[in-house]
Design an enzyme around this catalytic site. Structure first.
Site, PDB file in Angstrom:
ATOM      1  N   ASP A 164    -113.552 -25.089 -10.381  1.00 24.15           N
ATOM      2  CA  ASP A 164    -112.870 -25.543 -11.585  1.00 24.15           C
ATOM      3  C   ASP A 164    -112.688 -24.388 -12.566  1.00 24.15           C
ATOM      4  O   ASP A 164    -111.746 -24.382 -13.361  1.00 24.15           O
ATOM      5  CB  ASP A 164    -113.609 -26.713 -12.243  1.00 24.15           C
ATOM      6  CG  ASP A 164    -115.091 -26.463 -12.473  1.00 24.15           C
ATOM      7  OD1 ASP A 164    -115.593 -25.380 -12.126  1.00 24.15           O
ATOM      8  OD2 ASP A 164    -115.771 -27.377 -13.003  1.00 24.15           O
ATOM      9  N   GLY A 177    -126.129 -43.582 -18.922  1.00 22.95           N
ATOM     10  CA  GLY A 177    -125.359 -44.569 -19.679  1.00 22.95           C
ATOM     11  C   GLY A 177    -125.099 -44.160 -21.108  1.00 22.95           C
ATOM     12  O   GLY A 177    -124.719 -45.006 -21.932  1.00 22.95           O
ATOM     13  N   CYS A 185    -124.091 -24.447 -16.315  1.00 21.85           N
ATOM     14  CA  CYS A 185    -124.352 -23.049 -16.614  1.00 21.85           C
ATOM     15  C   CYS A 185    -124.747 -22.886 -18.071  1.00 21.85           C
ATOM     16  O   CYS A 185    -124.827 -23.843 -18.834  1.00 21.85           O
ATOM     17  CB  CYS A 185    -123.104 -22.202 -16.353  1.00 21.85           C
ATOM     18  SG  CYS A 185    -122.223 -22.623 -14.828  1.00 21.85           S
ATOM     19  N   GLU A 188    -118.420 -29.062 -16.423  1.00 27.65           N
ATOM     20  CA  GLU A 188    -117.782 -29.586 -15.226  1.00 27.65           C
ATOM     21  C   GLU A 188    -116.443 -30.202 -15.619  1.00 27.65           C
ATOM     22  O   GLU A 188    -116.358 -30.946 -16.601  1.00 27.65           O
ATOM     23  CB  GLU A 188    -118.655 -30.675 -14.568  1.00 27.65           C
ATOM     24  CG  GLU A 188    -120.000 -30.197 -14.068  1.00 27.65           C
ATOM     25  CD  GLU A 188    -119.906 -29.260 -12.879  1.00 27.65           C
ATOM     26  OE1 GLU A 188    -118.926 -29.358 -12.118  1.00 27.65           O
ATOM     27  OE2 GLU A 188    -120.820 -28.433 -12.716  1.00 27.65           O
ATOM     28  N   ARG A 202    -125.895 -19.392 -14.025  1.00 27.44           N
ATOM     29  CA  ARG A 202    -125.304 -20.440 -13.187  1.00 27.44           C
ATOM     30  C   ARG A 202    -126.352 -21.209 -12.404  1.00 27.44           C
ATOM     31  O   ARG A 202    -127.290 -20.640 -11.854  1.00 27.44           O
ATOM     32  CB  ARG A 202    -124.311 -19.821 -12.205  1.00 27.44           C
ATOM     33  CG  ARG A 202    -123.745 -20.803 -11.177  1.00 27.44           C
ATOM     34  CD  ARG A 202    -122.653 -20.139 -10.350  1.00 27.44           C
ATOM     35  NE  ARG A 202    -122.191 -21.014  -9.291  1.00 27.44           N
ATOM     36  CZ  ARG A 202    -122.430 -20.847  -8.001  1.00 27.44           C
ATOM     37  NH1 ARG A 202    -123.155 -19.815  -7.609  1.00 27.44           N
ATOM     38  NH2 ARG A 202    -121.974 -21.680  -7.107  1.00 27.44           N
ATOM     39  N   LEU A 203    -126.146 -22.549 -12.369  1.00 21.23           N
ATOM     40  CA  LEU A 203    -126.839 -23.434 -11.434  1.00 21.23           C
ATOM     41  C   LEU A 203    -125.784 -23.998 -10.497  1.00 21.23           C
ATOM     42  O   LEU A 203    -124.793 -24.576 -10.944  1.00 21.23           O
ATOM     43  CB  LEU A 203    -127.555 -24.576 -12.160  1.00 21.23           C
ATOM     44  CG  LEU A 203    -128.165 -25.651 -11.255  1.00 21.23           C
ATOM     45  CD1 LEU A 203    -129.360 -25.087 -10.498  1.00 21.23           C
ATOM     46  CD2 LEU A 203    -128.574 -26.866 -12.053  1.00 21.23           C
ATOM     47  N   LEU A 216    -121.635 -27.244  -6.888  1.00 17.20           N
ATOM     48  CA  LEU A 216    -120.752 -27.345  -5.734  1.00 17.20           C
ATOM     49  C   LEU A 216    -120.973 -26.149  -4.823  1.00 17.20           C
ATOM     50  O   LEU A 216    -121.416 -25.085  -5.261  1.00 17.20           O
ATOM     51  CB  LEU A 216    -119.293 -27.390  -6.185  1.00 17.20           C
ATOM     52  CG  LEU A 216    -118.886 -28.617  -7.015  1.00 17.20           C
ATOM     53  CD1 LEU A 216    -117.493 -28.402  -7.590  1.00 17.20           C
ATOM     54  CD2 LEU A 216    -118.918 -29.875  -6.180  1.00 17.20           C
ATOM     55  N   ASN A 267    -119.128 -23.100 -19.058  1.00 18.93           N
ATOM     56  CA  ASN A 267    -120.300 -23.951 -18.893  1.00 18.93           C
ATOM     57  C   ASN A 267    -119.836 -25.396 -18.895  1.00 18.93           C
ATOM     58  O   ASN A 267    -119.269 -25.861 -19.889  1.00 18.93           O
ATOM     59  CB  ASN A 267    -121.285 -23.717 -20.050  1.00 18.93           C
ATOM     60  CG  ASN A 267    -122.363 -24.780 -20.133  1.00 18.93           C
ATOM     61  OD1 ASN A 267    -122.764 -25.356 -19.129  1.00 18.93           O
ATOM     62  ND2 ASN A 267    -122.829 -25.057 -21.339  1.00 18.93           N
TER      63      ASN A 267
END
Length: 636
Positions: A101, A366, A2, A78, A50-51, A54, A76
């Site tokens: 969350d 990575g 987000c 995860e 928001r994108l 979940l 914003n």
């Protein structure tokens, strides 16, 4: 994934900015194209984009207010351990209205206060308003994966994920010339400074608590490095390797949770290959994505990525770029950047993110391994300087030769000469000066010389010295290489590497998750002695050794090239008119008044010479700044 924005007014004058809240939210639509929301109460306004990552119920949308109506959050990021945290709260008798969350974070704040941040495993920028207390809490994640910008004056405080939101709220556009000088040295602006006076980056692992007119800033997380404890680390190297594999496996599995297509960047290097190898343990049909340079084989590493993809049977896609592809996207990147940022590989990351987004919404990466485990050439250089010996002395003894020979990043020989010259110069410096020199593209003196006389007078020497001192405070004459790595994780990682990935992925509504930056992996990395990370033969030693059984042997038989755009040919071709006739033309430089005309002209002469050295990186920094200047300083 987000974007957040908002404000807290101290006066009635400050409350007038609440009218601009929708515009500040619209400014970050790419961070959250699926939905938006706003909350306004008295002196506080919160905005959200928001994108969907979940499959959440409708009551998981933001801003989210608890059942009492007292607390409201915008968030914003995860949180990868939110399900475990949720279950603990349920066992204590708490009830939840969504599977998000976000609600877990809100409940933790309500029940535990500001200390709850230490329980979170993830990345985030968040703000929580307490209606009863009339307070605002703003926090940023440990490593700085998600940005939070702050503007404050006597009437109000603004916060946002991007500068675009602050500009929409109406911040004054006054340039910080010390930040400009640092940008010309580093190609990015270290926090807490930004290009605008009055706007600060909230530092990683910090929070703000605002009540009334009082603003308290506190550091809630510090990378847990203790040199004395590292010395007492009695675990064997074999035990360390086993532990690293366990921690990385757990970190990777956590970051695969999503109800949308998920993939992984696969560059052909060790770090992304490790992530892919571990991810295939936990998911079938992993999508992997690589980028290569069709016109520049020196930079193309896709053949190594293909070996990993074939070994683990991933659904692999290679994006082979030409110089024309880069040219076609240059203004997309320049237009998105709202603070000068000149890591040229951002172009390639932008295109990689754009192409990846066509097939996935989340991608693993990575990022972070080089900074934590000593993966850069400069780390080997630092190791060799500290070790001394014949080879190091021999390189320094050839100073005159390195000065004479042609230098360029775009050929093997020219790049080696460039590296030898920088190494030789570093041998003659102390650890602090050497670090800053090797982190920079140009010296402080040369960067100042690019500025006009009027601009140089605006660069406050005391402030510049303080900012440099703050960056280097963790490096000591009697310290070891871990101090250099710690400084990289607080400078290069958040303000260059993570900023680049966040900007370019967010520009394309893609979320990127780096398992190496899991807090458990970071804690472990800084419990290790230097010899576990690097020796005379190998950078990133423990990462290479621990995962060697999982990776194709060919990955260990080639030099590290990095992820860099081949700019030189480009500047001498398609972009030459942009340099000579537009952004760096004598006429524009004189009218603008920021830079010295003669100094810029000298750079252009070097660019088209047979010994360009690093000048193309400096030219790119100037182009990025000039485009930004026209967009944000001239069009007011």
């Amino acid at each position: 994934m987000c974007g957040i924005t908002g404000l807290f007014a101290f006066t009635d004058t400050g409350r007038s900015a609440l009218a601009a809240l929708p515009a500040s939210t619209d400014a970050i639509v790419s961070r959250g194209p699926d939905s938006q929301g706003h909350f306004v109460y008295d002196r506080c306004g919160l905005g959200f984009r928001r994108l969907a990552i979940l499959d959440l119920s409708a009551d998981g949308n933001q801003p989210m207010t608890d059942e009492s109506g007292r607390y409201t959050i915008v968030f914003n990021g995860e949180i990868f351990n939110f399900r475990e945290l949720r279950q603990r709260l349920i066992k204590k008798g708490y009830h939840f209205h969504s599977q998000t969350d976000t609600e877990v974070i809100l409940r933790l704040y309500i029940t535990e206060g500001r200390g709850f941040l230490k329980k979170l495993n993830g990345f985030f920028g968040l703000a929580i308003y307490d209606k009863e207390e009339d307070s605002l809490f703003i926090a940023r994640d440990r490593m700085g994966e998600k940005p939070v910008l702050i503007y404050r004056d006597e009437d109000k405080l603004f916060f946002a994920s991007e500068m675009k939101s602050l500009l929409a709220l109406g911040i004054p556009r006054k340039m910080d010339y010390v930040a400009l000088s640092q940008y010309l040295q580093l190609n990015y602006i270290p926090g807490p400074a930004t290009i605008f006076k009055g706007v600060k980056k909230l530092l990683p692992g910090h929070y703000l608590f605002i009540k009334g007119k009082k603003v308290v800033r506190k550091r809630w997380y510090k990378i847990p490095y203790d040199a004395k404890r590292v010395e007492k680390n009695k675990t064997t190297y074999e035990q360390q390797k086993t532990k690293l594999v366990e921690l990385m496996d757990d970190a990777t599995a956590r970051r695969l949770v999503a109800d949308v297509p998920i993939g992984a960047f696969l560059s052909g290097g060790i770090d992304s290959s490790v992530v892919v190898a571990l991810a295939t343990r936990h998911t079938d049909h992993l999508n992997t994505f690589s980028i290569g340079f069709a016109d520049e084989p020196f930079f193309d590493e896709t053949k190594y990525a293909k070996l990993v993809a074939e070994k683990y049977k991933t659904n692999h896609t290679v994006f082979s770029l030409t110089n024309q592809d880069l040219y076609d996207h240059i203004f997309d990147v320049l237009d998105y950047i709202d603070e000068p940022f000149a890591d040229s590989s951002a172009l390639a990351v932008y295109i990689l993110s754009k192409r990846t987004r066509e097939k996935a919404t989340v991608a693993l990466s990575g990022d972070g391994a080089d900074e934590l485990f000593a993966g850069y050439n400069k780390h080997m250089g630092e190791f060799q300087v500290r070790q001394g010996g014949f080879k190091a002395e021999a390189v320094t003894g050839l100073n005159l030769l390195w000065d004479i020979l042609p230098k360029s990043r775009n050929t093997f020989f020219g790049n080696r000469v460039r590296q030898f010259q920088r190494f030789s110069r570093g041998m003659l410096s102390g650890p602090k000066d050497r670090y800053y020199d090797w982190a920079s593209f140009t010296s402080e003196k040369d960067s100042r010389n690019l500025l006009s006389a009027a601009s140089r007078r605006k660069v406050g020497k005391k402030l510049a010295e303080k900012r440099r001192k703050d960056i280097l405070e963790g490096i000591h004459a009697d310290g070891d290489l871990n101090e250099v790595l710690l400084t990289d994780t607080t400078l290069v990682l958040p303000y260059d590497m993570l900023a680049k990935v966040d900007m370019m992925s967010m520009a394309n509504s893609l979320e990127v998750r780096p398992p190496f930056l899991d807090p458990n992996v970071v804690r472990f990395a800084f419990s290790l002695p230097v010899e576990s990370k690097i020796d005379a033969k190998m950078k990133k030693r423990i990462v290479q050794d621990a995962f060697r059984p999982l990776l194709p042997e060919e990955l260990y038989k080639r030099p590290k090239h990095g992820f860099e755009v081949p700019l030189l040919k480009w500047f001498r071709g398609e972009l030459r008119p942009l340099i000579e006739d537009d952004l760096l033309s004598d006429a524009f430089i004189e009218a603008q008044g920021v830079f010295d005309v003669d100094a810029i002209r000298a750079l252009k002469i070097q660019l088209f010479s047979r010994s360009p050295g690093d000048v193309h990186a400096r030219i790119w920094a100037l182009i990025v700044f000039q485009h930004w200047y026209k967009r944000y300083m001239m069009a007011q």
